[in-house]
Design a protein around this motif. Structure first.
Motif, PDB file in Angstrom:
ATOM      1  N   ASN A 156       0.855  -1.179   0.000  1.00  0.00           N
ATOM      2  CA  ASN A 156       0.000   0.000   0.000  1.00  0.00           C
ATOM      3  C   ASN A 156       0.903   1.245   0.000  1.00  0.00           C
ATOM      4  O   ASN A 156       1.699   1.421   0.926  1.00  0.00           O
ATOM      5  CB  ASN A 156      -0.881  -0.025   1.258  1.00  0.00           C
ATOM      6  CG  ASN A 156      -1.936   1.052   1.244  1.00  0.00           C
ATOM      7  OD1 ASN A 156      -1.728   2.128   0.706  1.00  0.00           O
ATOM      8  ND2 ASN A 156      -3.076   0.753   1.825  1.00  0.00           N
ATOM      9  N   PRO A 157       0.804   2.107  -1.013  1.00  0.00           N
ATOM     10  CA  PRO A 157       1.688   3.280  -1.072  1.00  0.00           C
ATOM     11  C   PRO A 157       1.587   4.152   0.176  1.00  0.00           C
ATOM     12  O   PRO A 157       2.584   4.734   0.612  1.00  0.00           O
ATOM     13  CB  PRO A 157       1.203   4.042  -2.306  1.00  0.00           C
ATOM     14  CG  PRO A 157       0.534   3.020  -3.150  1.00  0.00           C
ATOM     15  CD  PRO A 157      -0.068   2.031  -2.207  1.00  0.00           C
ATOM     16  N   LEU A 161       4.621   5.490   2.579  1.00  0.00           N
ATOM     17  CA  LEU A 161       4.763   6.904   2.928  1.00  0.00           C
ATOM     18  C   LEU A 161       4.888   7.087   4.443  1.00  0.00           C
ATOM     19  O   LEU A 161       5.726   7.844   4.920  1.00  0.00           O
ATOM     20  CB  LEU A 161       3.538   7.682   2.398  1.00  0.00           C
ATOM     21  CG  LEU A 161       3.354   9.114   2.859  1.00  0.00           C
ATOM     22  CD1 LEU A 161       4.420  10.011   2.258  1.00  0.00           C
ATOM     23  CD2 LEU A 161       1.980   9.646   2.457  1.00  0.00           C
TER      24      LEU A 161
ATOM     25  N   GLY B 108       1.535  13.642  -1.288  1.00  0.00           N
ATOM     26  CA  GLY B 108       0.843  12.392  -0.951  1.00  0.00           C
ATOM     27  C   GLY B 108       1.641  11.146  -1.255  1.00  0.00           C
ATOM     28  O   GLY B 108       2.845  11.068  -0.980  1.00  0.00           O
ATOM     29  N   THR B 109       0.951  10.171  -1.860  1.00  0.00           N
ATOM     30  CA  THR B 109       1.585   8.864  -2.082  1.00  0.00           C
ATOM     31  C   THR B 109       2.244   8.758  -3.458  1.00  0.00           C
ATOM     32  O   THR B 109       2.742   7.690  -3.806  1.00  0.00           O
ATOM     33  CB  THR B 109       0.554   7.728  -1.958  1.00  0.00           C
ATOM     34  OG1 THR B 109      -0.438   7.911  -2.954  1.00  0.00           O
ATOM     35  CG2 THR B 109      -0.081   7.682  -0.594  1.00  0.00           C
ATOM     36  N   PHE B 148       2.736  19.099   5.229  1.00  0.00           N
ATOM     37  CA  PHE B 148       3.493  18.786   6.439  1.00  0.00           C
ATOM     38  C   PHE B 148       3.423  19.961   7.415  1.00  0.00           C
ATOM     39  O   PHE B 148       3.198  19.780   8.617  1.00  0.00           O
ATOM     40  CB  PHE B 148       4.946  18.466   6.047  1.00  0.00           C
ATOM     41  CG  PHE B 148       5.916  18.500   7.184  1.00  0.00           C
ATOM     42  CD1 PHE B 148       5.986  17.444   8.072  1.00  0.00           C
ATOM     43  CD2 PHE B 148       6.756  19.584   7.365  1.00  0.00           C
ATOM     44  CE1 PHE B 148       6.881  17.480   9.125  1.00  0.00           C
ATOM     45  CE2 PHE B 148       7.652  19.616   8.414  1.00  0.00           C
ATOM     46  CZ  PHE B 148       7.714  18.561   9.301  1.00  0.00           C
ATOM     47  N   ASP B 372      -7.099   1.242   3.786  1.00  0.00           N
ATOM     48  CA  ASP B 372      -7.206   2.707   3.935  1.00  0.00           C
ATOM     49  C   ASP B 372      -8.346   3.076   4.888  1.00  0.00           C
ATOM     50  O   ASP B 372      -8.212   3.989   5.708  1.00  0.00           O
ATOM     51  CB  ASP B 372      -7.419   3.379   2.571  1.00  0.00           C
ATOM     52  CG  ASP B 372      -6.166   3.286   1.704  1.00  0.00           C
ATOM     53  OD1 ASP B 372      -5.097   2.983   2.251  1.00  0.00           O
ATOM     54  OD2 ASP B 372      -6.266   3.502   0.476  1.00  0.00           O
ATOM     55  N   MET B 392      -4.771  14.387   0.937  1.00  0.00           N
ATOM     56  CA  MET B 392      -4.247  13.733  -0.271  1.00  0.00           C
ATOM     57  C   MET B 392      -5.323  13.600  -1.347  1.00  0.00           C
ATOM     58  O   MET B 392      -5.044  13.757  -2.532  1.00  0.00           O
ATOM     59  CB  MET B 392      -3.677  12.351   0.091  1.00  0.00           C
ATOM     60  CG  MET B 392      -2.427  12.423   0.940  1.00  0.00           C
ATOM     61  SD  MET B 392      -1.549  10.861   1.087  1.00  0.00           S
ATOM     62  CE  MET B 392      -2.660   9.890   2.063  1.00  0.00           C
ATOM     63  N   ASN B 399      -4.488   7.073  -2.778  1.00  0.00           N
ATOM     64  CA  ASN B 399      -4.591   5.758  -3.415  1.00  0.00           C
ATOM     65  C   ASN B 399      -5.744   5.676  -4.400  1.00  0.00           C
ATOM     66  O   ASN B 399      -5.651   4.991  -5.417  1.00  0.00           O
ATOM     67  CB  ASN B 399      -4.775   4.676  -2.336  1.00  0.00           C
ATOM     68  CG  ASN B 399      -3.459   4.318  -1.681  1.00  0.00           C
ATOM     69  OD1 ASN B 399      -2.399   4.658  -2.198  1.00  0.00           O
ATOM     70  ND2 ASN B 399      -3.518   3.637  -0.554  1.00  0.00           N
TER      71      ASN B 399
END
Lengths: 489, 490
Positions: A156-157, A161, B108-109, B148, B372, B392, B399
């Motif tokens: 899972n990204p 992170l 984000g990711t 952040f 998630d 995000m 995601n």
């Protein structure tokens, strides 16, 4: 607190005696301090939890490697059996070259791929480092390095992170908080309780008394972290002597650094509330804002290479190779019209040409891009000397074998192996030789256990450098604090 | 503070000034006069500006790389000479993930999810090239982004603004004095909240306007209606989060025995919320809802695909399909078919394959979504877990957006496969194994073009997280109201 008033020779108590007395008195006080026991319990609980997480991650990694090895042996067994049948004329040779277990280029590019992996170091559970971002297993094939280096594990990204709760996180981030919690009032607390005057009225040097107190407070937490690490961290003890010494040194240095910082801030003579806020702000800067800022500087000055550029270059090389192949074919057929209608294994020859061309292009681009990545890392390494937390994190990752040095060495061994593996199959294909069952036994195989001495030395050097730098900063802070104290006294 | 309420007379008219407003003005004046606060705000603003500038630089670089990659891949695809269409389908295309404008605020990711997908025949691939792999170990300790600053630094400011609100007045002896003068505790809370809220929400507003301005500088296209709606969503999420932190600080301050105790408790919560809870949540979720290993996942797909014939002409499914085709066209030999049988088999095999991939990738995505959801569920207690996904999602770097890109890439892969197979069906003769399509075919197959999901879908996907965050924030406000209504005077 009762200090020895004098020694027979000098008339003043020796520093050693004061230190021991201060430490003994502080120990007695802490024994009755609930907050201290809570801090110790919290430390032990965090290490235990981190140890458990480390164990789980090692199990996951072990499962991935075992599955890959099993898959490799299943693939090779299936091909060998089929080829054996073909050789004994019990089965026909498949029409399609990509199904032929004797076709060197197709076997080397696909089903014959060899598994390469980096075994866990004895202290691997201590720090995740970059290991969750890198593939646990590489399937080295005859294709270019780009075809297997970037095949990632499923994750899972958002979890990549966020990172994980490992021992490195506990030592670098949580241990300092506990040290701050217990040491922020080492001097101001005495003043606020009215005991500072008593200490000053004795002939004991204030700095030595405070050092004794800090030794017990920060040293106690470090000792608990060390004991808990030994108890709860999955460690391969038989080969972990060096790494464990490094781990203990890192824990002690972390505690010492933050204790020195507490002494330095206390020496300014402000109240405990001010000290607490100031130290927490320093924690935020050293562990949160600082590393983020350094990383930003490194990224701006040396941005990561565009991997898309690699993709396009390799594909362009493939198209060029196909065109060259078409042109060569056309010329050959024009010069040798008698071969025009004879079917040949054009597909294999074309695949071979494309593979060789694309691989050469990929190697060149990857070398350039690795250079860019190295430059960013070198700058980042230099900037890390501004942030002790980054140095400690790096030292822990190196000790756990999940740092950059060991990974780079592994990649370099994979590159050497890839060249040998490619040579084996391409030579056969160039010679238009079919693979035999005997050849299958001679397929090059990656030996994961052979790590280079140079890499081990480099890793050791990196750890020593990082810890020495932190030790120097700690010493400088302590000296500055003592100087401040002597002035204010 | 001199009076509980003030009644002013100006030119004969009576102007009533709310006591809360008076408290707010007093607090504001104190903040403005305090050089430490001026410095702290200046540092925070500097961090915002630097992070935004870095975000814009990064975005510009990524956009240039994306443009170059897209152009390059198009050139490579169309540069193929005469070729069998299925060979071209194997050569395939690449789908490069574009970066959304609001990634300047929250990357984000994106760095951890992979930036491109190889679109080839017979196989759905996962995204490749996680750029975080090329980063340093230090980068895992944090990245200076606007998100952040807003998630970690502004709550810290809220704590510093609020921890002494009541406990500090109590220590100084002014709390009892104010209460004795008839100042209602509610007015005290409201006044202090107004002044502190103005600082925190003012900074948030500046950050939001800064993002808008930064994007506007890059060109009008970057500030479309969708982006404004996303920006508003992010603003709403952060505002709820920061108001909650401010209220929590007041609540703790009203009950704490000393400002120091309030500060320690609040900082403890801040550290757990920002640094510890996200990591623990990740570890717990990985265990509760584990993902398959890549080997397990690919083996499962390979197992399912054994039901397909692929290029195996002795496969029972192939023989059955051939029978069906011959019967459909009313002929007895493949050579008599009016269309290319090879093209038909490729199309048939692809379509069966699509169902297999949908099933396996669907299951994998469902697990990722469950992870998630589980991770964000603790957002009712630790609000950063609910805020991060909101931030995000609004930035288009979560995601769900990545999954949308993967799905779009797969749809494009299927378009390429269909076009290649259709060309074979229509143009290749059954007795011609060396059929090659003209290069014009490659021109007719479009490049991958990706449109991000709408802002509304980002809002919709974050309903549960907004709810969690609102519950936490409302609870903090409620507790602050309750505790400050009866503050400890001594």
């Amino acid at each position: 607190m009762h200090f020895p008033l004098e020694t027979p020779l000098s008339g003043r108590p020796s520093r050693r005696a004061v230190l021991i007395t201060a430490a003994t008195c502080e120990s007695r006080l802490l024994l009755k301090d609930t907050g201290w026991w809570v801090a110790l319990a919290l430390m032990a609980a965090c290490v235990a939890y981190a140890g458990h997480n480390g164990r789980v991650r090692l199990q996951e990694r072990g499962r991935i490697v075992a599955q890959a090895i099993q898959d490799e042996s299943r693939r090779i067994d299936a091909l060998t059996k089929l080829l054996d049948k073909i050789e004994r004329h019990e089965a026909p040779r498949p029409d399609a070259p990509y199904r032929d277990p004797g076709n060197a280029i197709y076997v080397g590019r696909g089903q014959g791929a060899a598994v390469a992996y980096l075994p866990d170091a004895p202290l691997a559970a201590a720090a995740i480092g970059m290991s969750d971002l890198y593939p646990q297993v590489l399937k080295v094939s005859v294709g270019g390095k780009d075809s297997f280096l970037f095949v990632d594990e499923i994750e899972n990204p958002a979890h990549l992170l966020g990172g994980g709760f490992d021992l490195a996180f506990v030592i670098v981030s949580i241990l300092p908080l506990l040290v701050l919690g217990t040491c922020h009032d080492v001097l101001s607390g005495e003043r606020e309780r009215g005991t500072l005057a008593l200490i000053l009225s004795s002939s004991a040097p204030l700095a030595t008394v405070l050092t004794g107190k800090l030794l017990v407070r920060a040293g106690g937490l470090a000792a608990m972290a060390t004991i808990a690490s030994c108890l709860f961290l999955p460690i391969r003890w038989e080969s972990a002597a060096f790494a464990m010494s490094g781990l203990v040194a890192t824990i002690m240095l972390t505690s010492a650094f933050w204790a020195a910082l507490c002494l330095f801030v206390n020496a300014a003579g402000r109240d405990s509330a001010f000290n607490a806020v100031a130290l927490l702000m320093i924690w935020v800067v050293l562990l949160v804002v600082g590393p983020a800022a350094l990383n930003a500087i490194a990224q701006v000055l040396f941005p990561a290479p565009s991997r898309a550029e690699l993709v396009i270059a390799v594909r362009e090389a493939a198209v060029d190779a196909e065109r060259d192949r078409d042109a060569t074919d056309a010329r050959y057929r024009a010069e040798h019209p008698e071969t025009a209608d004879k079917p040949g294994d054009d597909r294999t020859a074309r695949t071979l040409a494309v593979t060789v061309a694309a691989d050469a292009r990929a190697d060149a681009i990857l070398n350039d891009q690795d250079g860019l990545v190295r430059r960013q890392r070198e700058l980042s390494d230099r900037l890390a000397y501004l942030m002790p937390a980054c140095l400690l994190q790096d030292a822990l990752a190196e000790l756990a074998g999940n740092g950059q040095t060991r990974w780079d060495d592994y990649l370099s061994r994979v590159a050497t192996f890839h060249a040998a593996f490619r040579h084996f199959f391409v030579a056969k294909a160039n010679a238009r030789e079919s693979l035999t069952t005997a050849d299958y036994g001679r397929f090059p195989r990656f030996d994961p256990k052979v790590e280079s001495e140079a890499a081990l030395r480099a890793s050791l050097g990196r750890v020593v450098q990082s810890l020495s730098a932190v030790a120097l900063v700690t010493l400088a802070l302590s000296l500055a604090a003592v100087r401040r104290l002597s002035r204010s006294a | 503070m001199t009076t509980a309420s003030a009644t002013l007379t100006r030119e004969g008219s009576r102007l009533t000034v709310s006591p809360a407003w008076t408290v707010a003005r007093k607090e504001w004046t104190e903040l403005a006069r305090d050089s430490r606060w001026r410095a702290l705000i200046a540092v925070t603003l500097a961090m915002m500006v630097v992070s935004l500038a870095l975000g814009l630089l990064h975005l510009g670089r990524l956009e240039r790389e994306h443009q170059a990659a897209t152009t390059g891949d198009r050139w490579v695809w169309t540069a193929q000479g005469p070729k069998n269409p299925h060979s071209a389908a194997h050569f395939g295309q690449y789908a490069f993930k574009p970066v959304g404008p609001l990634a300047v605020a929250d990357p984000g990711t994106d760095e951890f999810a992979g930036s491109s997908v190889y679109l080839e025949a017979h196989r759905q691939n996962e995204a490749q090239f996680r750029s975080a792999r090329d980063g340093t170990l230090g980068s895992r300790m944090g990245r200076l982004s606007l998100a952040f600053v807003l998630q970690a630094v502004l709550p810290l400011m809220a704590i510093l603004l609020g921890f002494a609100a009541f406990a500090g007045e109590r220590d100084a002896g002014t709390l009892a004095l104010q209460l004795s003068l008839g100042v209602r505790p509610a007015d005290l809370l409201l006044g202090k909240a107004l002044a502190s809220g103005a600082v925190i929400l003012g900074l948030l507003l500046l950050a939001t306007v800064g993002v808008g301005a930064g994007l506007a500088v890059r060109g009008p296209r970057a500030v479309e209606a969708g982006e404004v709606a996303r920006l508003l969503g992010a603003f709403a999420g952060y505002a709820i989060y920061l108001v909650g932190f401010l209220a929590l600080s007041f609540a703790v301050s009203a009950r704490a025995s000393s400002p120091r105790a309030a500060l320690v408790a609040l900082l403890g919560f801040w550290i757990v919320n920002v640094f510890v809870a996200p990591r623990v949540a990740i570890d717990v979720v990985r265990r509760v809802e584990p993902l398959p290993t890549a080997q397990e996942f690919r083996s499962a797909i390979a197992e399912s695909r054994k039901a397909q014939f692929g290029h195996d002409e002795s496969h029972p499914a192939f023989l059955a399909f051939r029978e069906r085709v011959l019967k459909h066209y009313g002929v007895s030999r493949v050579a008599d078919l009016p269309v290319s049988f090879r093209g038909l088999t490729l199309r048939e095999d692809d379509e069966v394959g699509y169902r297999t991939f949908d099933e396996h990738y669907g299951r994998l995505n469902e697990r990722l979504r469950t992870q998630d959801r589980l991770r964000a569920a603790a957002g009712v207690v630790f609000p950063s877990l609910a805020l991060q996904p909101i931030s995000m999602a609004m930035a288009g770097t979560d995601n769900l957006h990545h999954d949308d890109f993967i799905r779009a890439a797969e749809r494009h892969r299927r378009r390429i496969q269909t076009a290649a197979s259709q060309d074979l069906i229509d143009n290749a003769r059954n007795d011609d194994p060396n059929y090659k399509a003209a290069p014009e075919l490659w021109e007719r197959v479009p490049s991958f073009h990706y449109e991000r999901p709408s802002a509304w879908s980002a809002w919709r996907s974050q309903g549960a997280n907004f709810l969690s965050l609102s519950i936490w924030s409302a609870a903090c406000v409620g507790v602050a109201w309750r505790t400050s209504s009866r503050p400890r005077p001594y």
